[in-house]
Write a protein that holds these residues in place. Structure first.
Motif, short mmCIF file in Angstrom:
data_model
loop_
_atom_site.label_atom_id
_atom_site.label_comp_id
_atom_site.label_asym_id
_atom_site.label_seq_id
_atom_site.Cartn_x
_atom_site.Cartn_y
_atom_site.Cartn_z
N VAL A 92 1.10 -1.84 -0.14
CA VAL A 92 0.36 0.21 -0.34
C VAL A 92 1.03 1.33 -0.15
CG1 VAL A 92 -1.87 0.99 1.07
CG2 VAL A 92 -1.70 -1.14 1.06
N THR A 93 1.02 1.77 -1.15
CA THR A 93 2.23 3.10 -1.23
C THR A 93 1.21 4.28 -1.03
OG1 THR A 93 1.23 4.65 -3.28
CG2 THR A 93 3.03 1.97 -3.11
N GLY A 94 1.95 4.78 0.33
CA GLY A 94 0.96 6.15 1.63
C GLY A 94 -0.33 5.26 2.46
N GLY A 95 0.68 3.97 2.38
CA GLY A 95 -0.08 3.50 3.23
C GLY A 95 -0.67 4.40 5.04
N ALA A 96 0.27 4.77 5.46
CA ALA A 96 0.96 5.34 6.52
C ALA A 96 -0.98 6.84 6.53
CB ALA A 96 1.89 6.26 7.43
N GLY A 97 -0.80 7.00 5.18
CA GLY A 97 -1.92 8.60 5.21
C GLY A 97 -3.79 7.90 5.93
N ILE A 155 -0.74 -3.87 -5.62
CA ILE A 155 -0.67 -3.10 -5.46
C ILE A 155 -1.53 -2.06 -5.52
CG2 ILE A 155 1.43 -0.77 -5.64
CD1 ILE A 155 2.72 -3.24 -7.71
N TYR A 156 -1.98 -1.08 -3.67
CA TYR A 156 -2.45 -0.35 -3.77
C TYR A 156 -2.11 1.00 -4.23
CZ TYR A 156 -6.31 -3.39 -2.04
OH TYR A 156 -7.92 -4.86 -2.12
#
Ligand SMILES: O=C(O)[C@H]1O[C@H](OP(=O)(O)OP(=O)(O)OC[C@H]2O[C@@H](n3ccc(=O)[nH]c3=O)[C@H](O)[C@@H]2O)[C@H](O)[C@@H](O)[C@@H]1O
Length: 411
Positions: A92-97, A155-156
């Motif tokens: 998950v790209t940007g998964g800490a957003g 991939i998200y």
């Protein structure tokens, strides 16, 4: 009677038994004294003592063990156990957003292995802190603009600032993230033969001339306006996704996400929901940009997450709108939040934003076709978000950080 008197009247047999008993007692006492040394006595005393201590400690140790086991169990939110063949490795790209972290919670609890990649520009470690150390979880501090070589099944791709003040803050970086970043992730999907989902946006419709917006509409975007870095960035990200699908046979999914809100939005997010709630909670003026006649339709974050997971695992490769069609003008919206919070704030009108889309409402016929629809009403979602920000304000005023776990009541 004197002793000699007794002795005189005892029978002979009794006298023998008496003398024998005295002899035996004397021998036992003498041998005993000679056989058990002082050290033996000390050893016996110590053994006795340690067995008493062991007896006393045993129940305490048991209780401690149970407590440790209990805290180990509740250290992480409960995750499903998936068989190897069903378990996926998901990036998950940007998964800490804001949205990313809710998606990560869902995928983790479904039992998958999740790799979060974030550069922490708008994402925060604390959004995923409750998973740190879990065997299915990995956190990479990495900027999507740089290539990444890992092995994943899905991939998200969510990495990008999404709030207008954030994406306008450094427009060139926003363009790089959405173009080079998306190319990198499509390249990865191609290399590992994985499935790729792009988090696109309702902003691809620009200031729409069609209402409500369905996926067939091509949009109305100013390519050189202040929002273009994001709008055009996402439009070209969609273009690149379909180029990889056609040329390289990458399996792509495109979600066009409409206005979304919920807990874990940043206090300085700058979007209308967090601004209005924070202003109301602090009895500050509620800032409506322009006359407030422009409309938006707001969806709660858990509905979006359900839609993203459903879309990823569907066979729909064309773009799909994900949003809640309940539409309100921004002025109405200000009054709704003011009433829910029950505050004394004034509603004030400030300068309108350039190129602000005037009407926005998703046509969700296509998403409903895959069995999805929003479940959380706007009011219910707003109440949860108000409570979240109330706690966030309280904690930050006490120098504490707000950590929201998926098993907390708020989500
Ligand atoms: O929330 C989202 O999901 C979307 O937010 C933004 O789009 P926008 O609709 O402009 O979001 P906001 O900044 O929340 O603005 C909504 C409306 O409220 C108004 N607004 C905003 C903030 C404020 O303090 N006062 C106010 O009146 C804006 O002018 C706008 O008309 C992003 O551009 C989208 O990519 C994103 O998907």
């Amino acid at each position: 009677m004197p002793v000699f008197g007794w002795w005189a009247i005892m029978s002979r047999k009794t006298k023998y038994v008496f003398i024998l008993a005295i002899l035996v007692a004397a021998i036992v006492v003498t041998w005993g004294r000679a056989g058990i040394t002082k050290d033996d006595m000390e050893r016996l005393r110590r053994e006795e003592l340690s067995s008493q201590i062991r007896e006393a400690l045993e129940p305490l140790e048991k209780r401690l063990g149970n407590l440790e086991k209990g805290s180990e169990d509740s250290k992480y939110p409960k995750v499903k156990f998936l068989m190897e063949k069903d378990r996926k490795r998901i990036l998950v790209t940007g998964g800490a957003g804001f949205v990313g972290s809710h998606l990560v919670d869902r995928l983790m609890m479904d039992g998958h292995e999740v790799v979060v990649m974030d550069n922490f520009f708008t994402g925060r470690k604390r959004n995923v802190e409750h998973w740190l150390g879990h065997e299915n979880f990995e956190l990479l501090n990495h900027d999507v603009v740089e290539p990444l070589y890992i092995e994943v099944d899905q991939i998200y791709h969510l990495a990008s600032p999404a709030s207008p003040p954030h994406y306008m803050y450094n427009p060139i970086k926003t363009i790089k993230t959405n173009t080079i970043g998306t190319l990198n992730m499509l390249g990865l999907a191609k290399r590992v033969n994985g499935r790729f989902l792009l988090a696109s946006t309702s902003e691809v419709y620009g200031d729409p001339e069609v209402h409500p917006q369905n996926e067939e509409y091509w949009g109305h975007v100013n390519p050189i306006g202040p929002r273009a870095c994001y709008d055009e960035g996402k439009r070209v990200a969609e273009t690149m996704s379909y180029a990889y699908a056609k040329q390289e046979h990458v399996q792509v999914r495109v979600a066009r996400i409409f206005n979304t809100f919920g807990p874990r939005m940043h206090m300085s997010d700058g979007r209308v929901v967090s601004n209005f709630i924070l202003q109301s909670l602090q009895d500050q003026p509620i800032t409506v940009f322009g006359a407030g006649k422009q409309t938006r339709s707001f969806q709660y974050v858990s509905d979006l997450v359900n839609g993203l997971v459903m879309l990823m695992n569907s066979n729909i490769s064309t773009p799909v709108n994900l949003g809640n069609p309940e539409e309100h003008s921004i002025l109405e919206f200000a009054t709704i939040i003011k009433n829910l919070v029950g505050c004394k704030s004034d509603i004030v009108h400030v300068k309108e934003q350039e190129d602000d889309p005037q009407r926005r409402r998703p046509d969700i016929t296509k998403a409903m076709g895959m069995g999805w629809q929003p479940k959380v009403s706007m009011i219910e979602g707003l109440n949860r978000t108000i409570e979240y920000f109330r706690q966030e304000l309280f904690q930050s005023s006490h120098n504490q950080k707000m950590i929201l776990r998926p098993d907390d009541k708020l989500v």
